[in-house]
Motif scaffolding. Structure first.
Motif, mmCIF file in Angstrom:
data_model
loop_
_atom_site.group_PDB
_atom_site.id
_atom_site.type_symbol
_atom_site.label_atom_id
_atom_site.label_comp_id
_atom_site.label_asym_id
_atom_site.label_seq_id
_atom_site.Cartn_x
_atom_site.Cartn_y
_atom_site.Cartn_z
ATOM 1 N N VAL A 30 95.897 -6.022 -8.854
ATOM 2 C CA VAL A 30 94.802 -5.166 -8.383
ATOM 3 C C VAL A 30 95.228 -3.705 -8.498
ATOM 4 C CG1 VAL A 30 93.366 -4.494 -6.410
ATOM 5 C CG2 VAL A 30 93.834 -6.915 -6.834
ATOM 6 N N GLN A 31 94.404 -2.963 -9.195
ATOM 7 C CA GLN A 31 94.665 -1.534 -9.424
ATOM 8 C C GLN A 31 93.577 -0.780 -8.656
ATOM 9 O OE1 GLN A 31 95.614 -1.045 -13.602
ATOM 10 N NE2 GLN A 31 94.289 0.724 -13.730
ATOM 11 N N ASP A 32 93.947 -0.109 -7.576
ATOM 12 C CA ASP A 32 92.915 0.496 -6.702
ATOM 13 C C ASP A 32 93.499 1.715 -5.989
ATOM 14 O OD1 ASP A 32 90.801 0.745 -4.485
ATOM 15 O OD2 ASP A 32 90.079 -1.049 -5.513
ATOM 16 N N PRO A 70 96.673 7.934 -13.065
ATOM 17 C CA PRO A 70 95.323 7.660 -13.579
ATOM 18 C C PRO A 70 95.262 6.260 -14.204
ATOM 19 C CG PRO A 70 96.076 9.808 -14.317
ATOM 20 C CD PRO A 70 97.245 9.152 -13.646
ATOM 21 N N ASP A 71 94.125 5.604 -14.054
ATOM 22 C CA ASP A 71 93.993 4.245 -14.588
ATOM 23 C C ASP A 71 94.323 4.172 -16.074
ATOM 24 O OD1 ASP A 71 92.701 2.492 -12.329
ATOM 25 O OD2 ASP A 71 91.658 4.402 -12.245
ATOM 26 N N TRP A 72 93.909 5.190 -16.835
ATOM 27 C CA TRP A 72 94.157 5.117 -18.286
ATOM 28 C C TRP A 72 95.645 5.135 -18.583
ATOM 29 C CZ3 TRP A 72 96.781 8.749 -21.102
ATOM 30 C CH2 TRP A 72 96.890 10.044 -20.573
ATOM 31 N N ALA A 75 95.065 6.912 -9.411
ATOM 32 C CA ALA A 75 94.622 8.262 -9.062
ATOM 33 C C ALA A 75 93.113 8.225 -8.837
ATOM 34 C CB ALA A 75 94.966 9.221 -10.198
ATOM 35 N N ALA A 76 92.625 9.071 -7.933
ATOM 36 C CA ALA A 76 91.179 9.109 -7.660
ATOM 37 C C ALA A 76 90.477 10.015 -8.669
ATOM 38 C CB ALA A 76 90.936 9.598 -6.239
ATOM 39 N N PHE A 77 89.144 9.987 -8.615
ATOM 40 C CA PHE A 77 88.310 10.694 -9.612
ATOM 41 C C PHE A 77 88.737 12.139 -9.863
ATOM 42 C CE2 PHE A 77 85.477 13.416 -6.969
ATOM 43 C CZ PHE A 77 85.921 13.032 -5.711
ATOM 44 N N ALA A 88 78.568 -8.683 4.682
ATOM 45 C CA ALA A 88 77.377 -9.538 4.704
ATOM 46 C C ALA A 88 77.468 -10.681 3.695
ATOM 47 C CB ALA A 88 76.127 -8.709 4.431
ATOM 48 N N ASN A 89 78.383 -10.568 2.736
ATOM 49 C CA ASN A 89 78.431 -11.614 1.711
ATOM 50 C C ASN A 89 79.042 -12.926 2.182
ATOM 51 O OD1 ASN A 89 76.960 -10.668 -0.498
ATOM 52 N ND2 ASN A 89 78.567 -9.172 -0.927
ATOM 53 N N ILE A 90 79.482 -12.961 3.432
ATOM 54 C CA ILE A 90 79.833 -14.252 4.025
ATOM 55 C C ILE A 90 78.569 -15.120 4.048
ATOM 56 C CG2 ILE A 90 80.419 -15.309 6.270
ATOM 57 C CD1 ILE A 90 82.585 -13.216 6.528
ATOM 58 N N LEU A 91 77.422 -14.446 4.091
ATOM 59 C CA LEU A 91 76.154 -15.161 4.250
ATOM 60 C C LEU A 91 75.455 -15.512 2.941
ATOM 61 C CD1 LEU A 91 74.679 -12.762 6.991
ATOM 62 C CD2 LEU A 91 75.788 -14.975 7.388
ATOM 63 N N THR A 92 75.676 -14.726 1.879
ATOM 64 C CA THR A 92 74.739 -14.741 0.748
ATOM 65 C C THR A 92 74.920 -15.916 -0.205
ATOM 66 O OG1 THR A 92 76.236 -13.221 -0.348
ATOM 67 C CG2 THR A 92 74.297 -12.262 0.728
ATOM 68 N N ASN A 93 73.870 -16.091 -0.976
ATOM 69 C CA ASN A 93 73.716 -17.236 -1.866
ATOM 70 C C ASN A 93 74.223 -16.874 -3.269
ATOM 71 O OD1 ASN A 93 72.683 -19.296 -3.390
ATOM 72 N ND2 ASN A 93 70.549 -18.949 -2.801
HETATM 73 N N1 LIG Z 1 75.053 -8.815 -0.393
HETATM 74 C C1 LIG Z 1 75.076 -7.943 -1.390
HETATM 75 N N2 LIG Z 1 76.177 -7.859 -2.165
HETATM 76 C C2 LIG Z 1 76.204 -6.992 -3.188
HETATM 77 C C3 LIG Z 1 75.093 -6.165 -3.468
HETATM 78 C C4 LIG Z 1 73.943 -6.274 -2.632
HETATM 79 O O1 LIG Z 1 72.928 -5.575 -2.813
HETATM 80 N N3 LIG Z 1 73.981 -7.168 -1.620
HETATM 81 N N4 LIG Z 1 75.140 -5.319 -4.534
HETATM 82 C C5 LIG Z 1 76.023 -5.637 -5.650
HETATM 83 C C6 LIG Z 1 76.152 -4.462 -6.536
HETATM 84 S S1 LIG Z 1 74.715 -3.819 -7.162
HETATM 85 C C7 LIG Z 1 77.339 -3.927 -6.867
HETATM 86 S S2 LIG Z 1 77.402 -2.690 -8.026
HETATM 87 C C8 LIG Z 1 78.592 -4.468 -6.300
HETATM 88 C C9 LIG Z 1 79.679 -3.429 -6.088
HETATM 89 O O2 LIG Z 1 80.863 -4.100 -5.887
HETATM 90 P P1 LIG Z 1 82.291 -3.392 -6.025
HETATM 91 O O3 LIG Z 1 82.355 -2.626 -7.276
HETATM 92 O O4 LIG Z 1 83.308 -4.457 -5.799
HETATM 93 O O5 LIG Z 1 82.233 -2.416 -4.770
HETATM 94 P P2 LIG Z 1 82.867 -1.010 -4.500
HETATM 95 O O6 LIG Z 1 82.970 -0.891 -3.015
HETATM 96 O O7 LIG Z 1 82.095 0.029 -5.201
HETATM 97 O O8 LIG Z 1 84.327 -1.164 -5.086
HETATM 98 C C10 LIG Z 1 84.899 -0.264 -5.926
HETATM 99 C C11 LIG Z 1 86.396 -0.272 -5.757
HETATM 100 O O9 LIG Z 1 86.914 0.701 -6.653
HETATM 101 C C12 LIG Z 1 87.918 1.469 -5.998
HETATM 102 N N5 LIG Z 1 88.024 2.752 -6.724
HETATM 103 C C13 LIG Z 1 87.309 3.877 -6.571
HETATM 104 N N6 LIG Z 1 87.693 4.818 -7.457
HETATM 105 C C14 LIG Z 1 88.681 4.278 -8.216
HETATM 106 C C15 LIG Z 1 89.495 4.744 -9.296
HETATM 107 O O10 LIG Z 1 89.371 5.872 -9.778
HETATM 108 N N7 LIG Z 1 90.383 3.855 -9.806
HETATM 109 C C16 LIG Z 1 90.546 2.598 -9.327
HETATM 110 N N8 LIG Z 1 91.440 1.798 -9.905
HETATM 111 N N9 LIG Z 1 89.819 2.146 -8.281
HETATM 112 C C17 LIG Z 1 88.891 2.959 -7.743
HETATM 113 C C18 LIG Z 1 87.448 1.552 -4.574
HETATM 114 O O11 LIG Z 1 88.520 1.860 -3.711
HETATM 115 C C19 LIG Z 1 86.860 0.141 -4.358
HETATM 116 O O12 LIG Z 1 87.842 -0.753 -3.917
HETATM 117 O O13 LIG Z 1 78.310 -5.125 -5.053
HETATM 118 C C20 LIG Z 1 77.393 -6.175 -5.193
HETATM 119 N N10 LIG Z 1 77.321 -6.928 -3.969
#
Ligand SMILES: Nc1nc2c(c(=O)[nH]1)N[C@H]1C(S)=C(S)[C@@H](COP(=O)(O)OP(=O)(O)OC[C@H]3O[C@@H](n4cnc5c(=O)[nH]c(N)nc54)[C@H](O)[C@@H]3O)O[C@H]1N2
Ligand SMILES: Nc1nc2c(c(=O)[nH]1)N[C@H]1C(S)=C(S)[C@@H](COP(=O)(O)OP(=O)(O)OC[C@H]3O[C@@H](n4cnc5c(=O)[nH]c(N)nc54)[C@H](O)[C@@H]3O)O[C@H]1N2
Ligand code: SF4
Ligand SMILES: [Mo]
Length: 665
Positions: A419-421, A469-471, A438-440, A639-644
């Protein structure tokens, strides 16, 4: 040009609208950029975007799991060990035992590199969160118009006479686009909002359509029924620019407003009025979001609204289709090919000419042609032992996927999880290796917003500790894996390489991109003369109502939908580390109608347990204007503990519909 003496221009790390922040590198204060697209505006997330960057929780060193603890490890060792495990797994089980999750949060260059690594290793198991989001729109737009993207720039919104906002709540999710919508309204445009509850956006609407969840096809077909039976469609446009009219005409016949009223809960009279108003406006946009895509009928839902736009000729000059993209670089990740069914530019894997061109650019014979696993198919594949290694860059599936308890089980079963975060996320806790990114604003690169504008983002400050940076991390990994073309010396080398994929970027230098206000590709307004289908005509495709996967019953009598709020963002890793945003909302809630609250003996502010077939969570009840029989939970708090996790044809789960029950605790 855009790095002034005092401020540095950076793309906002949150939503796909794509605002630019001007950051003072000495004080790290943020101000809005005055040019397009944000025109001097920012929402609170953009304004406070530096807060999570400065959080003390940032990851600073690579970590390796030893026993149940994480211990610090050097970069060289981490990359060497990860590469050697990937090689080993590939040799033992084949390349498709490895999967990659790219990130809609990181730059084009970074997504480009990760999909390149995946494909050079021999797998198309590369995907990103577009799968959970607008992939149904991509598929529907490709099927109907030949191009899976937003058709017009934001600025066109101001010139349309009607705007339909469908299953989409921009006042909370893309606050700055509201400026464009409100400008249109000031100029007389009628605003029509279709949602299952009275959203912040709906409060500003001329027409408020409160719909029963999952019945949008019935409404779209009923609107088309009126448009066709009253002869309100654009006959010339339909004749000269589309095929399939007679099938659609036939299909919508039975969807009379009276029939639709019974299914959707919207009065027949209102359906007629809205159909006439929208058709007679003469120009119009349809904007939509997750209320349409996150259903088992997601692809068909989107086809239905595109059909309506085509009937009215509202594509091209007289209108626009706006599948408003979610994350800051979800559009870029897709364009870069970080999807399991598409090469860069949404080119299908089966397009041998393009595939061979990419392969030769990369210095290899060919690229695997078999579609990879969707992000949402990975969990079963892991549980069934098909996938053994997962490399995740900037994605938090342990919280964002549907039915997360199953996902967490799968994550535990992997032989290798990297995991790269930025943070030790819920997902990272399962990892064998954690790589600090690195962040944005601590790196440079390009991003693409919803209107397809590629924008350069400049570096403001250094990353904490040894974060990279990720790259750079991917460049080191590619080199260690002996992949052709690796390593890259500077980020611009990657930009130049991806520019070669797109004819419209030929001849443009990275310098020009940096000095510009962004470049919209392929061009601003699509489909004005011909559609991108082989014969240049759009396809009208008849669709019938498809009911949601789970229906309420005696045991689970309510419908649960999940949504977003302005101050929190997706899995909350960033916004919950931003004190100014936490102040705006700090605890999980469930919105419930007054009548349901009464029925279940719940008062505003009571703690309640919400339960589905998959699990339960505790929330605070908030009485608000939602459809009777529906409960609404912001998804940021687990909330995704709940979802389908039932999927639609594009691989998106039905995150907007589960049967549920609620009780006071
Ligand atoms: N119940 C329910 N679930 C959903 C949704 C919903 O409407 N309802 N929506 C869905 C949708 S549309 C989406 S898009 C997804 C989103 O799902 P995810 O993409 O898993 O959610 P984020 O919280 O945006 O996670 C982004 C991660 O990137 C990290 N991050 C930020 N910047 C950088 C960086 O520069 N480099 C690296 N390596 N990491 C970085 C953050 O710390 C975070 O851990 O969720 C989905 N899940
Ligand atoms: N503040 C904030 N902004 C964000 C995000 C965030 O997490 N927080 N995430 C970003 C991302 S990744 C995305 S994809 C976008 C998403 O942006 P939106 O699509 O606006 O987000 P949602 O709130 O998930 O869903 C939109 C609406 O769909 C409605 N809805 C639910 N079921 C149905 C239905 O069956 N029919 C209809 N017609 N409507 C229904 C919900 O009530 C909700 O108001 O936002 C982006 N911007
Ligand atoms: S509207 Fe979106 S891009 Fe603009 S500041 Fe807010 S989160 Fe950032
Ligand atoms: Mo999204």
């Amino acid at each position: 040009m855009f790095i002034g003496d005092r401020v540095i221009r950076v793309v906002c790390p949150y939503c796909g609208f794509g605002c630019n922040l001007l950051i003072d590198p000495k004080t790290l204060k943020v101000k809005p950029y005055k040019g397009e697209p944000n025109r001097g505006k920012l929402c609170p997330k953009g304004l406070h975007a530096l807060e999570f960057v400065l959080s003390k929780d940032r990851l600073r060193y690579p970590l390796k799991k030893v026993g149940s603890d994480f211990v610090r490890i050097g970069w060289d060792d981490a990359i060497r060990e990860i590469a050697s495990k990937l090689r080993e797994i590939k040799e033992r089980y084949g390349p498709n035992a490895i999967a990659f999750i790219a990130s809609s949060k990181v730059s084009n260059e970074e997504n480009y590199l990760l999909q390149k690594i995946a494909r050079l290793l021999g797998t198309n198991n590369i995907d990103n969160c577009a799968r959970l989001c607008h992939e149904a729109s991509v598929h529907a737009l490709k099927m109907t118009l030949g191009a899976g993207v937003q058709t017009n720039p934001y600025s066109d919104l101001e010139n349309f006479k009607a705007i339909m906002i469908w299953g989409y709540n921009p006042a909370e999710t893309h606050p700055v686009v509201m400026d464009y919508i409100l400008n249109a309204k000031r100029k007389g445009a009628k605003i029509i909002v279709i949602d299952v509850r009275e959203t912040t956006t709906m409060r500003l609407a001329d027409y408020k359509l409160m719909i029963n969840p999952g019945t949008d096809i019935t409404l779209a077909n009923a609107l088309m029924n009126v448009i066709i039976s009253e002869g309100l469609y654009d006959k010339e446009f339909v004749r000269s620019r589309t095929v399939g009219f007679s099938e659609v005409k036939m299909a919508v016949k039975k969807y009379t407003p009276e029939y639709a009223e019974k299914v959707t809960g919207i009065e027949a009279k209102l359906i007629r009025e809205v159909a006439r108003e929208f058709a007679k406006a003469g120009s119009g946009a349809i904007m939509w979001g997750m209320g349409l895509t996150q259903h088992v009928s997601g692809v068909e839902n989107v086809i239905a609204v595109i059909d309506m736009a085509l009937l009215l000729g509202y594509v091209g000059d007289k209108g626009g289709l706006y599948p408003m993209r979610g994350q800051n670089n979800v559009q870029g990740a897709a364009y870069m090919g970080a999807l399991s069914e598409f090469l860069p530019g949404y080119v299908p894997l089966t397009d041998s000419t393009f595939r061979k061109r990419v392969a030769s650019l990369w210095g290899v014979e060919d690229i695997p042609t078999e579609r990879g696993l969707y992000l949402t198919e990975l969990w079963d594949a892991i549980l069934e032992g098909e996938v053994k290694a997962l490399y995740i860059m900037g994605e938090n599936p342990a919280v964002s996927e549907a039915n997360v308890l199953k996902v967490r089980k799968a994550l535990q079963k992997l032989e290798l999880l990297v995991v790269q975060d930025l943070f030790l996320t819920r997902t990272a806790r399962f990892a064998h290796y954690i790589l600090p990114a690195a962040a944005f604003c601590e790196k440079e690169g390009s991003y693409m917003n919803s209107e397809r504008r590629i924008q350069w983002s400049f570096k403001v400050c250094d990353p904490p500790g040894e974060a990279k940076p990720d790259w750079e991390i991917l460049s080191l990994l590619g080199k260690e894996l002996d992949l052709p073309g690796f390593p890259y010396e500077k980020v611009e080398d990657i930009t130049e390489e991806y520019f070669k994929m797109f004819p419209e970027l030929a001849g443009i230098s990275v310098e020009e991109l940096k000095n510009s206000n962004g470049i919209i590709i392929p061009y601003k307004r699509l489909h004005t003369i011909r559609f991108q289908t082989p014969d240049g005509k759009a396809r009208l495709i008849a669709v019938e109502q498809i009911m949601p996967w789970e229906q309420p019953n005696g045991e689970y009598p309510l419908i649960l939908t999940t949504v977003r709020v302005m101050s929190h963002y997706n899995t909350g890793e960033m916004t919950m580390r931003s004190p100014s945003l936490v102040k705006l909302m700090s605890e999980p809630v469930v919105y419930i109608s007054e009548s349901d609250a009464k029925k279940y003996g719940i008062k505003d502010g009571d703690l309640v347990k919400v339960e589905t077939r998959r699990g339960s969570i505790v929330l605070k009840a908030k009485i608000s204007k939602v459809k009777e029989g529906v409960i609404v939970v912001p998804f940021h708090f687990d909330a995704n503990i709940l979802t389908n996790d039932a999927l639609n044809k594009a691989g998106t789960p039905e995150l907007k519909y589960s049967s549920a029950r609620i009780r006071k605790i």
